[in-house]
Write an enzyme that holds these catalytic residues in place. Structure first.
Site, PDB file in Angstrom:
ATOM      1  CG  ASP A 101       8.061   3.397  -8.771  1.00 24.65           C
ATOM      2  OD1 ASP A 101       8.723   2.605  -9.458  1.00 24.65           O
ATOM      3  OD2 ASP A 101       7.862   4.584  -9.109  1.00 24.65           O
ATOM      4  N   GLY A 102       9.879   0.221  -7.184  1.00 22.80           N
ATOM      5  CA  GLY A 102      11.304   0.008  -6.952  1.00 22.80           C
ATOM      6  C   GLY A 102      12.047  -0.376  -8.209  1.00 22.80           C
ATOM      7  CE  LYS A 103      10.961   3.741 -12.260  1.00 25.81           C
ATOM      8  NZ  LYS A 103      10.344   4.218 -10.981  1.00 25.81           N
ATOM      9  NE  ARG A 104      13.964  -3.775  -5.151  1.00 31.08           N
ATOM     10  CZ  ARG A 104      14.070  -2.542  -4.663  1.00 31.08           C
ATOM     11  NH1 ARG A 104      14.257  -1.545  -5.490  1.00 31.08           N
ATOM     12  NH2 ARG A 104      13.988  -2.307  -3.370  1.00 31.08           N
TER      13      ARG A 104
END
Length: 314
Positions: A101-104
């Protein structure tokens, strides 16, 4: 096997759709845990790694997926990132799927580099090898198709998955996601485009490698999006600490209990900090985590179609 097929089968095998979010905060670690490590950045990173691995030992036999929020590791610099990588490697040795979960998000070759890093392989010494090798990751659609296509392309090639932010669980989500354009709020435009991004990428179980992040804190929108997006896996944050309930998310499931993956982070990993345990220096924090998982599974089974996932004898 395709990512979505692995998810559906893991949910069926474990009998529940729970994602345990591992978001370690040093100040909330069990009593005395942090004191076992040097009071340095590297020491804190080691504490996060050991805590995450111990949480995995408790939850991996019980749930189909875990999700790592990278920010809590990145806060401790290179040592924290190394701790995250080591904990993900530990998770991959257990019977559990891993979401980064890094919302890249970015465009062109930069988006491709992100996708290679987390989902694919990178060139090393004349060969290609994985750097993070997670099963799926969260991505931000704000830059449009240029920022999505490289992730989907590599996910398809590597049999991985992506979860696109569609309707997030935070209170200020309405500031942009509810703005109306051409007669529809922005989040519904994203949902429609998601169908285009996932075209032709359905697995044998009927679900797509391109999933959607849809928050539990907006139950009406969740129900609406489930109708609009059949065959799309929903990653559902906001259950528990953010106020979302099992009844709020019931409409996010397909009738057979599949389709929605419900995340719980603080409510599980820091269950020993609940009021029932507060002030109890002798609390068995691992047992508290295990009990919290069982409570969530029971809650979803009683109040959502996820109850149909349970064996008849359960």
């Amino acid at each position: 096997m395709e990512f979505a097929d692995r998810v559906v089968q893991a949910v069926r095998r474990k009998g529940n759709p729970v994602i345990v979010g591992i978001d370690p905060r040093p100040e909330e670690l069990p009593p005395g845990f942090l004191e076992r490590f040097p009071g340095t950045r590297a020491g804190v990173a080691d504490a996060l790694r050991e805590f995450g691995c111990e949480v995995l030992e408790v939850v991996a036999p019980l749930v189909p997926l875990v999700k790592f929020q990278s920010a809590f590791y990145e806060a401790y610099g290179p040592e924290g990132v190394a701790a995250l990588h080591a904990t993900i490697e530990h998770a991959r040795k257990r019977d559990v799927l891993v979401i980064f979960d890094g919302k890249r998000n970015d465009i062109g070759s930069t988006a491709e580099a992100y996708a290679r890093a987390y989902l694919g392989k990178t060139p090393v010494g004349g060969a290609f090898e994985p750097s993070w090798d997670v099963d799926a990751m969260t991505i931000n659609p704000y830059l449009g198709s240029d920022g999505i296509d490289p992730f989907v392309k590599i996910a398809a090639r590597e049999h991985k998955g992506v979860f696109v932010l569609v309707r997030t669980s935070n209170a200020s989500a309405r500031e942009f996601q509810d703005l109306v354009c051409d007669g529809l709020p922005i989040y519904r435009h994203v949902a429609r485009r998601l169908q285009t991004w996932g075209k032709g990428k359905q697995g044998e179980e009927g679900y797509n490698l391109v999933g959607a992040v849809v928050g539990a804190t907006y139950p009406n929108e969740l129900a609406q999006l489930r109708e609009e997006l059949p065959g799309v896996l929903f990653l559902v944050p906001g259950y528990g600490a953010q106020g979302g309930t099992a009844k709020d998310i019931a409409a996010g499931f397909a009738p057979d209990g599949q389709g929605a993956l419900v995340n719980n982070s603080r409510g599980i990993t820091f269950a020993y900090n609940k009021v029932a345990h507060r002030g109890d220096a002798g609390v068995d924090w691992r047992r508290a985590i295990e009990e919290a998982v069982h409570e969530m599974v029971d809650d979803l089974a009683a109040n959502t179609p996820a109850g149909r996932l349970r064996p008849a004898s359960a």
